[in-house]
Design a protein around this motif. Structure first.
Motif, mmCIF file in Angstrom:
data_model
loop_
_atom_site.group_PDB
_atom_site.id
_atom_site.type_symbol
_atom_site.label_atom_id
_atom_site.label_comp_id
_atom_site.label_asym_id
_atom_site.label_seq_id
_atom_site.Cartn_x
_atom_site.Cartn_y
_atom_site.Cartn_z
ATOM 1 N N ASP A 205 37.605 31.104 36.361
ATOM 2 C CA ASP A 205 37.273 31.940 35.202
ATOM 3 C C ASP A 205 36.822 33.329 35.654
ATOM 4 O OD1 ASP A 205 37.844 29.817 33.559
ATOM 5 O OD2 ASP A 205 35.758 29.220 33.246
ATOM 6 N N ALA A 206 36.153 33.393 36.803
ATOM 7 C CA ALA A 206 35.728 34.697 37.324
ATOM 8 C C ALA A 206 36.938 35.546 37.702
ATOM 9 C CB ALA A 206 34.815 34.503 38.532
ATOM 10 N N VAL A 207 37.966 34.903 38.253
ATOM 11 C CA VAL A 207 39.204 35.625 38.584
ATOM 12 C C VAL A 207 39.797 36.230 37.318
ATOM 13 C CG1 VAL A 207 41.584 35.349 39.376
ATOM 14 C CG2 VAL A 207 39.720 34.270 40.644
ATOM 15 N N THR A 208 39.813 35.449 36.236
ATOM 16 C CA THR A 208 40.339 35.936 34.956
ATOM 17 C C THR A 208 39.478 37.063 34.400
ATOM 18 O OG1 THR A 208 41.212 33.734 34.453
ATOM 19 C CG2 THR A 208 40.965 35.240 32.605
ATOM 20 N N ALA A 209 38.157 36.931 34.568
ATOM 21 C CA ALA A 209 37.254 37.984 34.084
ATOM 22 C C ALA A 209 37.518 39.306 34.798
ATOM 23 C CB ALA A 209 35.800 37.548 34.288
ATOM 24 N N CYS A 210 37.898 39.230 36.074
ATOM 25 C CA CYS A 210 38.239 40.457 36.810
ATOM 26 C C CYS A 210 39.483 41.111 36.227
ATOM 27 C CB CYS A 210 38.436 40.144 38.291
ATOM 28 S SG CYS A 210 36.914 39.756 39.170
ATOM 29 N N ASP A 211 40.440 40.307 35.796
ATOM 30 C CA ASP A 211 41.637 40.855 35.132
ATOM 31 C C ASP A 211 41.233 41.625 33.877
ATOM 32 O OD1 ASP A 211 43.724 40.044 36.826
ATOM 33 O OD2 ASP A 211 43.759 38.029 35.968
ATOM 34 N N ASP A 212 40.279 41.069 33.126
ATOM 35 C CA ASP A 212 39.819 41.730 31.901
ATOM 36 C C ASP A 212 39.163 43.075 32.228
ATOM 37 O OD1 ASP A 212 40.694 39.540 30.470
ATOM 38 O OD2 ASP A 212 38.723 38.566 30.413
ATOM 39 N N ILE A 213 38.377 43.118 33.306
ATOM 40 C CA ILE A 213 37.720 44.373 33.705
ATOM 41 C C ILE A 213 38.768 45.412 34.080
ATOM 42 C CG2 ILE A 213 36.227 45.469 35.437
ATOM 43 C CD1 ILE A 213 34.730 42.761 35.615
ATOM 44 N N ILE A 214 39.780 44.998 34.814
ATOM 45 C CA ILE A 214 40.841 45.921 35.246
ATOM 46 C C ILE A 214 41.533 46.534 34.039
ATOM 47 C CG2 ILE A 214 43.089 46.035 36.410
ATOM 48 C CD1 ILE A 214 41.965 43.798 38.300
ATOM 49 N N GLN A 215 41.726 45.719 32.995
ATOM 50 C CA GLN A 215 42.409 46.201 31.798
ATOM 51 C C GLN A 215 41.502 47.086 30.936
ATOM 52 O OE1 GLN A 215 45.661 45.782 30.900
ATOM 53 N NE2 GLN A 215 45.935 44.806 32.911
ATOM 54 N N GLN A 216 40.237 46.698 30.785
ATOM 55 C CA GLN A 216 39.356 47.360 29.832
ATOM 56 C C GLN A 216 38.554 48.522 30.423
ATOM 57 O OE1 GLN A 216 36.910 44.425 27.776
ATOM 58 N NE2 GLN A 216 38.572 42.933 27.851
ATOM 59 N N TYR A 217 38.294 48.448 31.738
ATOM 60 C CA TYR A 217 37.455 49.462 32.372
ATOM 61 C C TYR A 217 38.158 50.001 33.620
ATOM 62 C CZ TYR A 217 33.927 47.222 29.436
ATOM 63 O OH TYR A 217 33.231 46.705 28.373
ATOM 64 N N PRO A 218 39.155 50.852 33.438
ATOM 65 C CA PRO A 218 39.945 51.331 34.578
ATOM 66 C C PRO A 218 39.111 52.021 35.650
ATOM 67 C CG PRO A 218 40.390 52.605 32.576
ATOM 68 C CD PRO A 218 39.627 51.406 32.159
ATOM 69 N N GLN A 219 37.960 52.586 35.266
ATOM 70 C CA GLN A 219 37.123 53.272 36.258
ATOM 71 C C GLN A 219 36.510 52.274 37.259
ATOM 72 O OE1 GLN A 219 36.375 52.640 33.101
ATOM 73 N NE2 GLN A 219 34.239 53.133 32.574
ATOM 74 N N TYR A 220 36.522 50.981 36.903
ATOM 75 C CA TYR A 220 35.968 49.964 37.800
ATOM 76 C C TYR A 220 37.049 49.025 38.352
ATOM 77 C CZ TYR A 220 31.297 51.305 36.278
ATOM 78 O OH TYR A 220 30.144 52.002 36.028
ATOM 79 N N GLN A 221 38.301 49.405 38.196
ATOM 80 C CA GLN A 221 39.356 48.491 38.629
ATOM 81 C C GLN A 221 39.333 48.266 40.144
ATOM 82 O OE1 GLN A 221 43.549 49.869 38.677
ATOM 83 N NE2 GLN A 221 42.789 51.693 37.604
ATOM 84 N N HIS A 222 38.922 49.276 40.903
ATOM 85 C CA HIS A 222 38.849 49.133 42.357
ATOM 86 C C HIS A 222 37.852 48.027 42.728
ATOM 87 C CE1 HIS A 222 38.887 50.419 46.588
ATOM 88 N NE2 HIS A 222 37.572 50.303 46.557
ATOM 89 N N ASP A 223 36.657 48.080 42.125
ATOM 90 C CA ASP A 223 35.634 47.066 42.405
ATOM 91 C C ASP A 223 36.059 45.701 41.887
ATOM 92 O OD1 ASP A 223 33.548 48.783 43.585
ATOM 93 O OD2 ASP A 223 33.462 49.679 41.602
#
Length: 565
Positions: A161-179
């Motif tokens: 689920d954490a892996v999936t949550a990272c996908d959501d961050i990449i989509q919603q918060y591009p400024q944090y996609q690197h992290d």
């Protein structure tokens, strides 16, 4: 409203919510603590507690939770804020959502960030104003807000689920996609999904040469069985990024895996020279030096460990046993006696400490040619060992020191108690069949007592027995006999609670329940096995995947599970 406007709104909201945060200020100077408290009050934060030492922090966080920890870099007893953070994270004394900032001067900042073993959420560079402090805190808390669900899933062992949550961050918060990509790739490695992890790291490396991404590739490559390639990559990494100390540790582990104990020691010492205050690495240097018969280096490392770990949650009875053993091998009987005295003082009232001191006494007395005294010490140690083994089966008791058990066997063997020694060593070897350090310690006991061939025979016999027992359970599962597999693997885990058997037994129980429904008693047993395995190797992918399986099967049947353990 675009992403930037949403971020600005949330940042503004967090600035207003700062007044509700609970803050711990760590500084050895009372005036500095008071000054920080006053500055925090100017931005509305009134729930502030101040302490002067890392020891006080460790005491407080065990009973209270804090939203923010502001730690000066230079702490008491030569320790620093970086080490404090590492200890808090390693012992899981604070959550991933806790904001940890290091406060330091500009000159010190330039020095400390280059050898940062575990990066804090931010550095506050002195001097700074209340407004600057507010902005930095709000910005760091905003990032915590963005990663909240991912962190929550990690702490609840829901790694998928954490892996999936990272996908959501990449989509919603591009400024944090690197992290987010960084965390996601690390999670894939933790789950043993090495092919996906390698691809993710290599994609990031196409954009920039990053030390952590190269490290991630090495871990993924090793996980796929390409050990030589991983070693080559790590050797290049430590050349290009000598400040990235985790690479030295992993390089040492792989060199040891390949049988190059000298190269492993060199890698550990290189890292220790750059950052000498890391307790766990100094302990590893000592262990490897002993295996290489480099007693001078071992004594230096173990002395450093003892001086650094006092008052720390990283302290261990093994450290006293390690140092006394080296001193005896060097013929320094008086030094070993002093270590035993320190052990009794520092661990007064602790049964494991008493056992370790009895074992040291016996080895010292044997060296001094006092067999009657040695025999009495051994007899007392064996009785206490039986008590501790029985207590060790209770969940609330910490595991019995394996090194002290091996030293007890050494004392038995040196005083003619061959059968007792063989029984102890066989059990320790079975429970630690994947730990090269423990196995080398056992072999060393046989060599020191003139029984090298007997040691090799015992270790080979234990290895064959473990493979046979494990294969029986695995084959039963593959044939569809899940009940039979569970029974076989439970018997194995109860008889020999090594990491492999504990994880396999737990997974076999979850597989059975996935097929036939939730069974509370079996589920409790599996959870207990996984917790024992996690206490030995919390970052082992087998343990992580087992805990993820636990969560998945529990959710399937709507069962509320313990997410804090």
């Amino acid at each position: 409203m675009d992403a930037n406007e949403l971020a600005a709104q949330q940042l503004y909201k967090l600035q207003g919510e700062l007044k509700n945060k609970k803050v711990l200020v760590v500084d050895r100077h009372p005036d500095a603590r008071n000054a920080m408290r006053m500055m925090l009050s100017t931005i509305g934060i009134t729930s502030v507690q101040g302490v002067g030492s890392a020891t006080e922090v460790l005491r407080l966080v065990k009973s209270s939770s804090y939203d923010i920890i502001l730690s000066d870099y230079q702490l008491e007893d030569g320790r620093d804020g970086q080490q404090l953070l590492e200890e808090l994270r390693y012992k899981r004394l604070i959550s991933l959502s806790t904001l940890f900032m290091v406060v330091t001067g500009e000159r010190a900042y330039k020095n400390v960030v280059s050898v940062a073993e575990l990066a804090p959420d931010d550095y506050l560079i002195k001097p700074f104003t209340g407004e600057q402090l507010q902005q930095r805190l709000a910005r760091a808390l905003y990032k915590k807000f963005v990663f909240h669900q991912a962190y929550r899933n990690v702490e609840r062992s829901r790694y998928e689920d954490a892996v999936t949550a990272c996908d959501d961050i990449i989509q919603q918060y591009p400024q944090y996609q690197h992290d987010a990509r960084h965390l996601q790739a690390d999670l894939l490695n933790s789950l043993g999904r090495y092919v996906e992890a390698e691809a993710a790291y290599r994609q990031m490396l196409e954009q920039k040469d990053l030390a952590w991404a190269r490290m991630g590739v090495a871990v993924a490559v090793h996980g796929q069985g390409r050990v030589d390639e991983a070693v080559t990559q790590l050797e290049a990494l430590v050349q290009d990024f000598p400040e990235y100390l985790a690479a030295f540790d992993f390089l040492a582990r792989l060199r040891e895996e390949k049988g190059d104990s000298t190269g492993a020691q060199q890698a550990l010492q290189a890292a220790a020279a750059i950052s000498p205050n890391n307790t766990m690495r100094q302990r590893a240097v000592g262990d490897m030096a002993v295996r290489n018969n480099d007693l001078e280096a071992a004594e230096r490392a173990y002395n450093t460990v003892l001086s650094r770990a006092r008052g720390s949650s990283l302290r261990s009875i093994d450290d006293y046993a390690n140092l006394s053993r080296v001193m005896l091998e060097k013929g320094n009987v008086a030094g070993a006696k002093l270590v035993a005295q320190d052990l009794r003082r520092d661990w007064r009232g602790d049964k494991q400490g008493e056992l370790a001191s009895l074992v040291i006494d016996s080895l010292v007395q044997t060296k001094e040619g006092a067999p009657d005294k040695a025999a009495r010490s051994i007899a007392a140690a064996m009785e206490l060992h039986k008590v501790l083994v029985a207590e060790g089966k209770m969940e609330e008791k910490r595991p019995l020191s394996q090194k002290v058990a091996v030293d007890l066997a050494h004392a038995c063997m040196a005083n003619g108690k061959e059968a007792d020694a063989q029984s102890l060593l066989r059990q320790v070897a079975a429970e630690n069949n994947e730990d090269r350090g423990v196995l080398a310690h056992i072999q060393g006991v046989f060599e020191k007592t003139g029984n090298a061939e007997a040691g090799k025979a015992l270790l080979e016999d234990v290895s064959r027995e473990i493979i046979q027992i494990n294969n029986q359970g695995v084959l039963a599962a593959r044939s569809g006999d899940f009940d039979g597999s569970v029974q076989l693997l439970i018997e194995a885990a109860e008889r020999v609670p090594n990491l492999q058997f504990l994880v396999n037994a737990a997974k076999s129980i979850y597989t059975l329940m996935d097929q036939k429904g939730w069974q509370p008693e079996l589920a409790e047993r599996a959870h207990r096995y996984l917790e024992k395995a996690r206490s030995r190797s919390p970052d082992d992918p087998r343990v992580i995947s087992g805990r993820d399986m636990y969560q998945r099967v529990a959710r399937k049947y709507g069962v509320q599970v313990d997410t804090d353990s």
